[in-house]
Design a protein around this motif. Structure first.
Motif, PDB file in Angstrom:
ATOM      1  N   VAL A  83      45.705  48.050 -90.975  1.00 22.90           N
ATOM      2  CA  VAL A  83      44.763  47.462 -91.928  1.00 22.90           C
ATOM      3  C   VAL A  83      44.221  48.565 -92.831  1.00 22.90           C
ATOM      4  O   VAL A  83      43.790  49.616 -92.350  1.00 22.90           O
ATOM      5  CB  VAL A  83      43.620  46.746 -91.188  1.00 22.90           C
ATOM      6  N   GLU A  84      44.232  48.296 -94.153  1.00 23.30           N
ATOM      7  CA  GLU A  84      43.750  49.282 -95.117  1.00 23.30           C
ATOM      8  C   GLU A  84      42.796  48.618 -96.112  1.00 23.30           C
ATOM      9  O   GLU A  84      43.093  47.569 -96.672  1.00 23.30           O
ATOM     10  CB  GLU A  84      44.923  49.916 -95.887  1.00 23.30           C
ATOM     11  N   ASN A  85      41.615  49.257 -96.295  1.00 23.84           N
ATOM     12  CA  ASN A  85      40.650  48.870 -97.328  1.00 23.84           C
ATOM     13  C   ASN A  85      40.156  47.430 -97.191  1.00 23.84           C
ATOM     14  O   ASN A  85      40.023  46.710 -98.172  1.00 23.84           O
ATOM     15  CB  ASN A  85      41.250  49.092 -98.728  1.00 23.84           C
ATOM     16  N   ILE A  86      39.889  47.021 -95.963  1.00 22.60           N
ATOM     17  CA  ILE A  86      39.355  45.696 -95.703  1.00 22.60           C
ATOM     18  C   ILE A  86      37.954  45.845 -95.124  1.00 22.60           C
ATOM     19  O   ILE A  86      37.786  46.410 -94.041  1.00 22.60           O
ATOM     20  CB  ILE A  86      40.239  44.893 -94.728  1.00 22.60           C
ATOM     21  N   ASN A  87      36.939  45.367 -95.844  1.00 25.76           N
ATOM     22  CA  ASN A  87      35.551  45.468 -95.393  1.00 25.76           C
ATOM     23  C   ASN A  87      35.263  46.898 -94.906  1.00 25.76           C
ATOM     24  O   ASN A  87      35.618  47.877 -95.579  1.00 25.76           O
ATOM     25  CB  ASN A  87      35.279  44.437 -94.319  1.00 25.76           C
ATOM     26  N   ARG A  88      34.621  46.992 -93.733  1.00 22.54           N
ATOM     27  CA  ARG A  88      34.331  48.320 -93.169  1.00 22.54           C
ATOM     28  C   ARG A  88      35.297  48.687 -92.048  1.00 22.54           C
ATOM     29  O   ARG A  88      35.046  49.625 -91.286  1.00 22.54           O
ATOM     30  CB  ARG A  88      32.900  48.356 -92.608  1.00 22.54           C
ATOM     31  N   LEU A  89      36.408  47.953 -91.957  1.00 18.27           N
ATOM     32  CA  LEU A  89      37.333  48.214 -90.859  1.00 18.27           C
ATOM     33  C   LEU A  89      37.888  49.632 -90.952  1.00 18.27           C
ATOM     34  O   LEU A  89      38.208  50.134 -92.031  1.00 18.27           O
ATOM     35  CB  LEU A  89      38.476  47.204 -90.868  1.00 18.27           C
ATOM     36  N   ALA A  93      43.278  50.095 -88.749  1.00 15.88           N
ATOM     37  CA  ALA A  93      42.760  49.248 -87.680  1.00 15.88           C
ATOM     38  C   ALA A  93      43.803  48.212 -87.273  1.00 15.88           C
ATOM     39  O   ALA A  93      44.681  47.835 -88.054  1.00 15.88           O
ATOM     40  CB  ALA A  93      41.485  48.554 -88.145  1.00 15.88           C
ATOM     41  N   GLY A  94      43.685  47.755 -86.007  1.00 19.93           N
ATOM     42  CA  GLY A  94      44.625  46.758 -85.540  1.00 19.93           C
ATOM     43  C   GLY A  94      44.111  46.031 -84.308  1.00 19.93           C
ATOM     44  O   GLY A  94      43.167  46.474 -83.648  1.00 19.93           O
ATOM     45  N   LEU A  95      44.735  44.890 -84.033  1.00 16.44           N
ATOM     46  CA  LEU A  95      44.426  44.107 -82.840  1.00 16.44           C
ATOM     47  C   LEU A  95      45.727  43.592 -82.263  1.00 16.44           C
ATOM     48  O   LEU A  95      46.645  43.243 -83.002  1.00 16.44           O
ATOM     49  CB  LEU A  95      43.533  42.903 -83.185  1.00 16.44           C
ATOM     50  N   SER A  96      45.786  43.508 -80.959  1.00 21.31           N
ATOM     51  CA  SER A  96      46.932  42.900 -80.287  1.00 21.31           C
ATOM     52  C   SER A  96      46.464  41.628 -79.607  1.00 21.31           C
ATOM     53  O   SER A  96      45.355  41.575 -79.052  1.00 21.31           O
ATOM     54  CB  SER A  96      47.525  43.859 -79.247  1.00 21.31           C
ATOM     55  N   PHE A  97      47.306  40.589 -79.663  1.00 22.51           N
ATOM     56  CA  PHE A  97      46.946  39.300 -79.089  1.00 22.51           C
ATOM     57  C   PHE A  97      47.918  38.939 -77.980  1.00 22.51           C
ATOM     58  O   PHE A  97      49.105  39.307 -78.022  1.00 22.51           O
ATOM     59  CB  PHE A  97      46.985  38.206 -80.162  1.00 22.51           C
ATOM     60  N   CYS A  98      47.386  38.214 -77.024  1.00 23.97           N
ATOM     61  CA  CYS A  98      48.240  37.726 -75.953  1.00 23.97           C
ATOM     62  C   CYS A  98      49.234  36.718 -76.561  1.00 23.97           C
ATOM     63  O   CYS A  98      48.824  35.747 -77.198  1.00 23.97           O
ATOM     64  CB  CYS A  98      47.393  37.040 -74.885  1.00 23.97           C
ATOM     65  N   PRO A  99      50.536  36.930 -76.413  1.00 19.79           N
ATOM     66  CA  PRO A  99      51.506  36.021 -77.042  1.00 19.79           C
ATOM     67  C   PRO A  99      51.477  34.623 -76.459  1.00 19.79           C
ATOM     68  O   PRO A  99      52.000  33.694 -77.064  1.00 19.79           O
ATOM     69  CB  PRO A  99      52.843  36.718 -76.801  1.00 19.79           C
ATOM     70  N   GLY A 110      28.503  42.532 -86.941  1.00 20.43           N
ATOM     71  CA  GLY A 110      28.838  43.739 -87.686  1.00 20.43           C
ATOM     72  C   GLY A 110      29.881  44.597 -87.025  1.00 20.43           C
ATOM     73  O   GLY A 110      30.151  45.713 -87.489  1.00 20.43           O
ATOM     74  N   SER A 111      30.492  44.094 -85.943  1.00 21.79           N
ATOM     75  CA  SER A 111      31.477  44.914 -85.232  1.00 21.79           C
ATOM     76  C   SER A 111      32.847  44.883 -85.887  1.00 21.79           C
ATOM     77  O   SER A 111      33.732  45.652 -85.499  1.00 21.79           O
ATOM     78  CB  SER A 111      31.582  44.445 -83.775  1.00 21.79           C
ATOM     79  N   GLY A 112      33.068  44.005 -86.867  1.00 22.64           N
ATOM     80  CA  GLY A 112      34.356  43.976 -87.583  1.00 22.64           C
ATOM     81  C   GLY A 112      35.180  42.736 -87.340  1.00 22.64           C
ATOM     82  O   GLY A 112      36.294  42.616 -87.873  1.00 22.64           O
ATOM     83  N   ALA A 726      33.745  49.938 -88.826  1.00 23.48           N
ATOM     84  CA  ALA A 726      33.748  48.862 -87.838  1.00 23.48           C
ATOM     85  C   ALA A 726      35.193  48.619 -87.405  1.00 23.48           C
ATOM     86  O   ALA A 726      36.125  49.272 -87.874  1.00 23.48           O
ATOM     87  CB  ALA A 726      33.138  47.597 -88.426  1.00 23.48           C
ATOM     88  N   GLY A 727      35.333  47.679 -86.477  1.00 26.84           N
ATOM     89  CA  GLY A 727      36.663  47.319 -86.039  1.00 26.84           C
ATOM     90  C   GLY A 727      37.264  48.276 -85.034  1.00 26.84           C
ATOM     91  O   GLY A 727      38.492  48.287 -84.834  1.00 26.84           O
ATOM     92  N   GLN A 728      36.419  49.058 -84.390  1.00 28.75           N
ATOM     93  CA  GLN A 728      36.928  49.989 -83.378  1.00 28.75           C
ATOM     94  C   GLN A 728      37.019  49.247 -82.034  1.00 28.75           C
ATOM     95  O   GLN A 728      36.159  48.434 -81.695  1.00 28.75           O
ATOM     96  CB  GLN A 728      35.996  51.193 -83.241  1.00 28.75           C
TER      97      GLN A 728
END
Length: 879
Positions: A83-89, A93-99, A110-112, A726-728
């Motif tokens: 993720v680049e230049n999105i809000n304060r992320l 930044a990234g997230l992994s989801f359970c498939p 405010g955590s992202g 944010a987004g950590q």
């Protein structure tokens, strides 16, 4: 009831060939590619009779064997990365989801969380269609700049792919199967209805057919505008004035069915028509003066014809030759007479007797004698009563010699030669006197008259000018020849008699016509004839434009037929009938069930079908005449529950089992409905991938517990922010307060892993770390009371008391003692003991034994609880 596809097959058999072929292609593919659309457009144009450079292929009818290749997807979103230049992320930044099943992302305000959701709702399917609301901002307080982007990793039918997302990009078809629910879309479900955009595949075919038809319609209209456009209007003939003439009626009546031959015939304007138009125009423009002028011109033309005829008869070559012969004869006769006179009067006093001058004098004397001097006496008078007469010239008495001379002069004049000469000369004189004057050719207005003739017959005017010149030359030649002069042969005559006669007749007719035109009825007829001829001339002049108009009308009619081919009315009607037959009841029932799930069935809110050309829609109906906007009559909590009911109805009836993303689902809900939402989402995660973002730790715990209750181990992620970004992702997972017993024990084991080495290298540091872990173990014992011993009947932060679980509560004395012993040991090693106290620091092996002790205790507590429930069957309740 028949299956949707069976009803569609029966209906499709009645469709046009290209529509059947289109259904076949739609059944075999998710989306039609450009070549498919091109093929179908060629078939539509061919069916409408439009010319094309490419021969159309033979349409293939839709059959059941074709069904099955459509959009039956299993779409899973595996994560967001880079993720680049999105809000304060944070950058990258990234997230992994359970498939599979459930992923719960927890974070405080405010955590992202919203940054990730905003990416997903612009990339995936959401009820928000306002581009401004879908806009994703960069860090408005930061100094960073650059393009916004993110990688979205998806799995479609077992094939993993990465979709690079950027703002404003065209939606990826795979991501459009993923549905996103958040606060911004919630009100649209309340007030905007419940659109079923992805129908079960069989029911989607008619709507998708309409979508293709509308695409083809758009292309046909664009092509028609380019090929025909306003060109038909440009071929309209402009008549001024507009009137009901045959020509104007013909121009207006031209259609695609008008033949070329009919246009050629209808626009025929001959030279005779043109002449007649000029004549009628002159007649109508003329007045009384014109009648007089034409009458005068006709009289002049008639008189001139006579002069021409006279000239032709009196000055032809034979006549000129005759004149030359007359003059020659007179000269010869006189010469002979003169020779005789020379012989007779040689001895006379004066010479020249017998000359022309002398003869004039002699004639004058004779005339004087017989008319005045000696009236009644024969000339010459020589004697009167035996007396000498006086000379009429000198008036002296005639002597014998003079008398003799006068007698001889008279004998000479009476002589045959003299008589012949005189007769010949008289003939010449008569010829000279008889030459016609040709006064009309000599008048000053000849040029004007010839110009009048030129207005009617230019050729005749030229002929008259040539004739006038020839006439002048021939008369001059005649005069010269009678005078005895030698002249060249003059130019020949070209007779204009026939043309002059025709002109005279035409002028006479025109004069008569003008005279008649004074009559009102006759003038009306002439006015109408002139109008007909004028408009026919315009029609003839624009014959090419008429032929072009016919061609354009043929082409435009073909485009109109093609557009009729792609009309959607019938398909829309049948699509709605199919939706009503196979889907409406399911939607209404499902919506009712979802409302029941959230305990809002008491609200008199229903769904009514409102379908369009390319989708089936079900609008929320508040069932009141006071307002059509549901949000005006519901509380915020009721609105959120109703929105979730609509959202889950939509995704439940959407084809396939693609993932759903739910952001902050329990905003404004009371705790009871929060639990109901947790139960519903946990249940939904059994059938599809569910991703939930929340800031509510109690809801987080409820959702994880409900998932565990249906046999699902949810994947949990904790986000946090600091002053910069944010987004950590919290490496420790969800906060300790939200962790259940088994997760707490897992975290304690993970934290203990490095301690054996630390025990060897730094006993002091080891002592501090192991003391903290015993504090965590003490917290776990406390959570065991709430979660294991009392079976979550009463939970901290939760208002609900689940009394039905009392049947499972049982704590035997041995287990109570074991619990007390374990809790005591955890307290002993976690508290700050006095320095004089001789409490030894547990070795790593001792800590592992204490962990094993609590795990065994949990196992036995659960077994005893189950045994207690089994021993009290009469207390079981439904639920």
């Amino acid at each position: 009831m028949t299956e949707p596809i069976d009803d569609i097959l029966a209906w499709s058999a009645k469709l046009s060939p290209w529509r059947q072929d289109c259904l076949r292609r739609l059944a075999l593919a998710d989306e039609l590619v450009e070549q498919d659309l091109t093929d179908l457009l060629i078939m539509v144009k061919a069916a409408a009779g439009l010319p094309g450079d490419i021969a159309p292929m033979t349409p293939v009818p839709f059959e059941k064997a074709h069904f099955g290749g459509g959009a039956k997807h299993s779409v899973v979103i595996k994560g967001i990365a880079n993720v680049e230049n999105i809000n304060r992320l944070i950058p990258k930044a990234g997230l992994s989801f359970c498939p599979n099943n459930l992923t719960v992302i927890y974070g405080r305000n405010g955590s992202g969380k919203s940054g990730f959701v905003r990416i997903l709702r612009t990339a995936c399917r959401t009820r928000i269609e306002n581009a401004a609301k879908l806009r994703v901002l960069a860090d408005v307080y930061g100094g960073g700049s650059g393009p916004q982007s993110a990688d979205i990793v998806v799995d479609v039918n077992g094939v993993e792919t990465t979709v690079t997302w950027t703002p404003g990009m065209t939606a990826d078809p795979a991501l459009m199967h993923i549905s996103v629910f958040d606060s911004a879309s919630a009100q649209l479900y309340v007030d905007g209805g419940n659109q079923i955009r992805f129908l079960p595949f069989g029911l989607a075919l008619p709507h998708r057919l309409n979508g293709v038809a509308l695409t083809l319609k758009e292309r046909l209209e664009a092509e028609r505008a380019k090929v025909v456009g306003d060109k038909v209007a440009l071929t309209n003939l402009v008549f001024n004035p507009v009137r009901e003439t045959a020509a104007q009626k013909f121009a207006r009546a031209i259609t695609k069915a008008t033949t070329v031959e009919a246009i050629e015939a209808g626009a025929d304007f001959s030279a005779e028509d043109d002449a007649r138009l000029a004549e009628v125009s002159r007649v109508l423009a003329a007045g009384a003066a014109a009648v007089a002028d034409i009458s005068a011109l006709a009289a002049w033309s008639s008189a001139l014809t006579k002069e021409v005829e006279t000239a032709l008869s009196s000055l032809d070559n034979d006549k000129l030759q005759t004149m030359s012969a007359l003059k020659s004869t007179a000269l010869s006769a006189r010469e002979a007479a003169n020779l005789s006179a020379a012989t007779l009067f040689t001895d006379d006093p004066l010479p020249g007797v017998g000359s022309a001058t002398w003869r004039v004098m002699w004639k004058a004397a004779r005339d004087f004698s017989v008319t005045e001097a000696y009236k009644g006496s024969e000339f010459p008078v020589i004697a009167l009563d035996d007396a000498a007469a006086s000379c009429v010239l000198c008036q002296q008495p005639l002597g014998s010699a003079a008398a003799d001379r006068m007698a001889r002069f008279q004998d000479y004049m009476d002589d045959a030669l003299g008589t012949a000469a005189t007769a010949a000369e008289k003939a010449v004189a008569e010829a000279q006197t008889g030459l016609p004057e040709f006064k009309l050719f000599q008048t000053a207005d000849l040029a004007d008259r010839i110009e009048q003739v030129r207005q009617r017959n230019a050729s005749l005017a030229d002929d008259l000018l040539a004739f006038a010149a020839a006439l002048t030359a021939r008369r001059s030649a005649a005069v010269a020849r009678l005078a005895g002069e030698e002249v060249a042969q003059p130019p020949a005559f070209a007779s204009p008699v026939l043309a002059l006669t025709a002109l005279t007749e035409n002028l006479t007719t025109e004069r008569d016509t003008l005279t008649k035109a004074a009559d009102s009825d006759e003038r009306t007829k002439l006015v109408q004839e002139k109008a007909e001829l004028e408009d026919l001339k315009i029609l003839s002049t624009h014959r090419t434009k008429l032929l072009t108009r016919r061609s354009l009308l043929i082409l435009d009619a073909a485009y109109a037929a093609a557009l009729t081919e792609v009309q959607t009315t019938g398909t829309t009607k049948r699509a709605n009938e199919l939706v009503d037959a196979h889907l409406t009841t399911a939607v209404v029932d499902r919506f009712a069930a979802e409302r029941e799930n959230f305990e809002i069935s008491h609200l008199k809110i229903g769904l009514t079908r409102k379908s369009g050309q390319t989708k089936a829609a079900f609008d929320v109906d508040p069932q009141t005449k006071l307002t059509k906007v549901t949000s005006e009559i519901l509380s915020e909590g009721e609105q959120r529950a109703l929105a979730l009911a609509g959202f889950l109805t939509e995704v439940a009836l959407t084809e396939g089992s693609a993932a759903i993303v739910v952001d902050d689902p329990v905003s404004s809900l009371d705790r009871e409905r929060c639990l109901l939402v947790a139960q519903r989402l946990a249940e939904e995660s059994k059938h599809r991938q569910v991703i939930v973002f929340t800031h509510d730790i109690i809801f987080f715990n409820e959702l994880c517990r409900e998932a565990d209750g249906v046999g699902i181990d949810p994947v949990t992620v904790a986000l946090f922010s600091d002053k910069k970004v944010a987004g950590q992702i919290d490496a420790g997972g969800v906060s300790w307060k939200g962790a259940k017993v088994n997760k707490r024990i897992g975290r304690i084991k993970d934290a203990f892993a490095p301690l054996p080495k630390l025990h060897q290298s730094s006993p002091a540091a080891y002592e501090m770390s192991v003391k903290n872990l015993y504090g965590r173990l003490r917290d776990t014992y406390e959570r065991i009371v709430e979660e294991i011993i009392f079976c979550e009947i009463v939970q901290r932060g939760v208002d609900v008391v689940q009394t039905q679980k009392l049947r499972m509560v049982h704590l035997s004395h041995p287990l109570a003692i074991r619990f007390h012993e374990g809790m005591t040991k955890a307290n002993t090693h976690s508290h700050d003991n006095p320095a004089s106290d001789t409490v030894a620091v547990p070795a790593p092996s001792d800590f592992l034994a204490d962990i094993a002790f609590v795990e065994d205790l949990i196992k036995d507590l659960k077994a005893e609880s189950q045994a207690a429930e089994a021993a009290r069957p009469q207390m079981k309740v439904k639920g």
